[in-house]
Design a protein around this motif. Structure first.
Motif, PDB file in Angstrom:
ATOM      1  N   ILE A 149       0.846  -1.193   0.000  1.00  0.00           N
ATOM      2  CA  ILE A 149       0.000   0.000   0.000  1.00  0.00           C
ATOM      3  C   ILE A 149       0.882   1.244   0.000  1.00  0.00           C
ATOM      4  N   SER A 150       0.597   2.163  -0.886  1.00  0.00           N
ATOM      5  CA  SER A 150       1.405   3.379  -0.992  1.00  0.00           C
ATOM      6  C   SER A 150       1.184   4.282   0.210  1.00  0.00           C
ATOM      7  N   CYS A 151       2.238   4.962   0.602  1.00  0.00           N
ATOM      8  CA  CYS A 151       2.158   5.899   1.722  1.00  0.00           C
ATOM      9  C   CYS A 151       1.634   7.251   1.247  1.00  0.00           C
ATOM     10  N   PRO A 152       0.680   7.839   1.956  1.00  0.00           N
ATOM     11  CA  PRO A 152       0.259   9.207   1.642  1.00  0.00           C
ATOM     12  C   PRO A 152       1.430  10.163   1.830  1.00  0.00           C
ATOM     13  N   THR A 153       1.391  11.268   1.151  1.00  0.00           N
ATOM     14  CA  THR A 153       2.504  12.225   1.231  1.00  0.00           C
ATOM     15  C   THR A 153       2.172  13.448   2.070  1.00  0.00           C
ATOM     16  N   ASP A 154       0.909  13.573   2.513  1.00  0.00           N
ATOM     17  CA  ASP A 154       0.563  14.750   3.299  1.00  0.00           C
ATOM     18  C   ASP A 154       1.055  14.596   4.739  1.00  0.00           C
ATOM     19  N   ALA A 155       1.229  15.710   5.412  1.00  0.00           N
ATOM     20  CA  ALA A 155       1.793  15.717   6.756  1.00  0.00           C
ATOM     21  C   ALA A 155       0.901  15.001   7.766  1.00  0.00           C
ATOM     22  N   ALA A 156      -0.414  15.075   7.569  1.00  0.00           N
ATOM     23  CA  ALA A 156      -1.336  14.482   8.540  1.00  0.00           C
ATOM     24  C   ALA A 156      -1.214  12.966   8.608  1.00  0.00           C
ATOM     25  N   HIS A 157      -0.770  12.340   7.516  1.00  0.00           N
ATOM     26  CA  HIS A 157      -0.672  10.886   7.473  1.00  0.00           C
ATOM     27  C   HIS A 157       0.771  10.396   7.473  1.00  0.00           C
ATOM     28  N   THR A 158       1.695  11.283   7.734  1.00  0.00           N
ATOM     29  CA  THR A 158       3.106  10.923   7.859  1.00  0.00           C
ATOM     30  C   THR A 158       3.527  11.163   9.304  1.00  0.00           C
ATOM     31  N   LEU A 159       3.852  10.089  10.010  1.00  0.00           N
ATOM     32  CA  LEU A 159       4.129  10.169  11.439  1.00  0.00           C
ATOM     33  C   LEU A 159       5.595   9.884  11.716  1.00  0.00           C
ATOM     34  N   SER A 160       6.068  10.407  12.837  1.00  0.00           N
ATOM     35  CA  SER A 160       7.431  10.123  13.275  1.00  0.00           C
ATOM     36  C   SER A 160       7.507  10.343  14.779  1.00  0.00           C
ATOM     37  N   GLY A 161       8.495   9.716  15.405  1.00  0.00           N
ATOM     38  CA  GLY A 161       8.698   9.917  16.837  1.00  0.00           C
ATOM     39  C   GLY A 161       7.601   9.303  17.672  1.00  0.00           C
ATOM     40  N   ASP A 162       7.249   9.987  18.757  1.00  0.00           N
ATOM     41  CA  ASP A 162       6.270   9.502  19.724  1.00  0.00           C
ATOM     42  C   ASP A 162       4.849   9.729  19.203  1.00  0.00           C
ATOM     43  N   LEU A 163       4.056   8.658  19.168  1.00  0.00           N
ATOM     44  CA  LEU A 163       2.684   8.744  18.697  1.00  0.00           C
ATOM     45  C   LEU A 163       1.725   9.154  19.809  1.00  0.00           C
ATOM     46  N   GLY A 164       2.199   9.230  21.036  1.00  0.00           N
ATOM     47  CA  GLY A 164       1.356   9.590  22.159  1.00  0.00           C
ATOM     48  C   GLY A 164       0.792  10.992  22.018  1.00  0.00           C
ATOM     49  N   GLY A 165      -0.460  11.168  22.451  1.00  0.00           N
ATOM     50  CA  GLY A 165      -1.107  12.466  22.390  1.00  0.00           C
ATOM     51  C   GLY A 165      -1.833  12.740  21.098  1.00  0.00           C
ATOM     52  N   LYS A 166      -1.715  11.869  20.107  1.00  0.00           N
ATOM     53  CA  LYS A 166      -2.370  12.094  18.824  1.00  0.00           C
ATOM     54  C   LYS A 166      -3.776  11.488  18.821  1.00  0.00           C
ATOM     55  N   VAL A 167      -4.659  12.085  18.030  1.00  0.00           N
ATOM     56  CA  VAL A 167      -5.996  11.561  17.767  1.00  0.00           C
ATOM     57  C   VAL A 167      -6.099  11.374  16.258  1.00  0.00           C
ATOM     58  N   LEU A 168      -6.247  10.131  15.811  1.00  0.00           N
ATOM     59  CA  LEU A 168      -6.181   9.837  14.384  1.00  0.00           C
ATOM     60  C   LEU A 168      -7.477   9.213  13.885  1.00  0.00           C
ATOM     61  N   LYS A 169      -7.916   9.691  12.721  1.00  0.00           N
ATOM     62  CA  LYS A 169      -9.090   9.147  12.062  1.00  0.00           C
ATOM     63  C   LYS A 169      -8.690   7.920  11.240  1.00  0.00           C
ATOM     64  N   PRO A 170      -9.668   7.122  10.776  1.00  0.00           N
ATOM     65  CA  PRO A 170      -9.343   5.991   9.907  1.00  0.00           C
ATOM     66  C   PRO A 170      -8.557   6.445   8.688  1.00  0.00           C
ATOM     67  N   GLY A 171      -7.635   5.614   8.234  1.00  0.00           N
ATOM     68  CA  GLY A 171      -6.829   5.943   7.079  1.00  0.00           C
ATOM     69  C   GLY A 171      -5.519   5.191   7.094  1.00  0.00           C
ATOM     70  N   VAL A 172      -4.652   5.527   6.168  1.00  0.00           N
ATOM     71  CA  VAL A 172      -3.326   4.926   6.058  1.00  0.00           C
ATOM     72  C   VAL A 172      -2.299   5.909   6.605  1.00  0.00           C
ATOM     73  N   TYR A 173      -1.469   5.435   7.524  1.00  0.00           N
ATOM     74  CA  TYR A 173      -0.442   6.273   8.137  1.00  0.00           C
ATOM     75  C   TYR A 173       0.911   5.572   8.010  1.00  0.00           C
ATOM     76  N   CYS A 174       1.918   6.340   7.652  1.00  0.00           N
ATOM     77  CA  CYS A 174       3.256   5.781   7.537  1.00  0.00           C
ATOM     78  C   CYS A 174       4.160   6.410   8.585  1.00  0.00           C
ATOM     79  N   ILE A 175       4.937   5.546   9.261  1.00  0.00           N
ATOM     80  CA  ILE A 175       5.802   5.959  10.360  1.00  0.00           C
ATOM     81  C   ILE A 175       7.244   5.908   9.890  1.00  0.00           C
TER      82      ILE A 175
END
Length: 326
Positions: A149-175
């Motif tokens: 599955i291809s990774c989205p390129t927008d900032a909202a779906h590109t994650l890094s570091g600590d995931l704590g504190g985030k609220v995420l909707k359904p979708g594809v996220y790349c770390i």
């Protein structure tokens, strides 16, 4: 197609086919809008539908269907090199696996240790499956599907570091890099929402948690990892598909989902509540149906198939009353 564009003022007079809630239809926009020589109504609708179309296309780009797990869905823990339940010193709460099997790609009995009937370190509501080749192949197929599955390129779906504190909707996220979790990650979406997380390397939650909100289903969460997952005192959810090992440590780590690894799954003081697998749950008939033995209340054959309610022509018993199928 219905648009969420409200007719107000002059547009209400132009578009006579607005419904009781003041909602305009696309047909109304095009038909009535043409009669307005100033073009106010049609321009308004054009702008609305352009924005709506863009939103729908963006949403569709991130929407994914759940990859089929096949036979692997019946496992709470499945490892290419085995599954091990260990006993820490000092002892931690007993390891519990409920709702699924434990299995290994290897046929060697020593590849699964600590579970009944040969071990007592972990409790298991399912069974131990050795040489689970078909299930492991299904796991690999699902892993490769997620990896493709291809990774989205927008900032909202590109994650890094600590995931704590985030609220995420359904979708594809790349770390990118190592995925950390030291706080609470909230997955907020409906019961049919799908969350897919792709990490190029490993995932190392320490003391964090993942919680579902908005009716979201933990079994619709997928973590595809390039290498290992290490859960230290973490409450986690989802189907974890690891490129190498999965390890649970800490004082009572937990997983609602599945632990599927290309190498080992090791549990120390952890609890797994598995998602329902493809075997599903058999239907029970209340007293007089053709349900399986051990399912129809009050109709057990007490070891004699001819005393059953339906198997081999037995006489039905009285549902819920022990000994009444005489």
């Amino acid at each position: 197609m219905r648009a969420n564009a409200r007719c107000t003022g002059r547009e209400r007079r132009i578009m006579n086919n607005c419904d009781g809630d003041g909602i305009a239809t696309l047909q109304g926009c095009s038909r009535r809008g043409r009669k307005n020589h100033r073009g106010d109504a049609i321009n308004s609708c054009q702008k609305y539908f352009s924005a709506s179309l863009l939103a729908l296309l963006t949403q569709a780009a991130f929407a994914q269907s759940a990859p089929p797990l096949g036979g692997a869905s019946n496992f709470a823990a499945l490892g290419g090199a085995g599954v091990t339940c260990t006993s820490p010193n000092p002892p931690l709460p007993a390891v519990t696996i409920s709702g699924g099997d434990v299995g290994s790609l290897l046929a060697d009995p020593s590849s699964v240790t600590g579970f009944p009937p040969t071990g007592t370190l972990c409790s298991l509501s399912g069974t131990v499956q050795l040489g689970a080749t078909a299930a492991f192949d299904d796991f690999l197929a699902a892993y490769n599907t997620l990896a493709g599955i291809s990774c989205p390129t927008d900032a909202a779906h590109t994650l890094s570091g600590d995931l704590g504190g985030k609220v995420l909707k359904p979708g594809v996220y790349c770390i990118s890099g190592t995925g950390l979790l030291t706080g609470q990650l909230t997955l907020n979406g409906g019961a049919n929402g799908i969350w897919i997380f792709k990490a190029a390397s490993d995932l190392t939650p320490i003391g964090g948690s993942v919680v579902m909100a908005g009716g979201g289903n933990a079994c619709n969460v997928y973590w595809q990892l390039g290498s290992a997952a290490s859960f230290d005192n973490t409450d986690f959810v989802g189907n974890v598909l690891a490129g190498s090992a999965i390890t649970f440590t800490g004082d009572g780590s937990s997983l609602v989902g599945r632990a599927l690894a290309k190498t080992n799954v090791t549990l120390t003081g952890a609890n797994i509540a598995a998602c329902e697998g493809s075997k599903g749950k058999g239907k029970c008939n209340q007293g007089v149906g053709n349900g399986p033995e051990g399912c129809d209340p009050g109709n057990s054959n007490q070891g004699d198939p001819f005393r059953s309610n339906d198997e081999l022509g037995g006489v039905p018993g009285n549902p819920g009353r022990k000994g009444d199928n005489k």
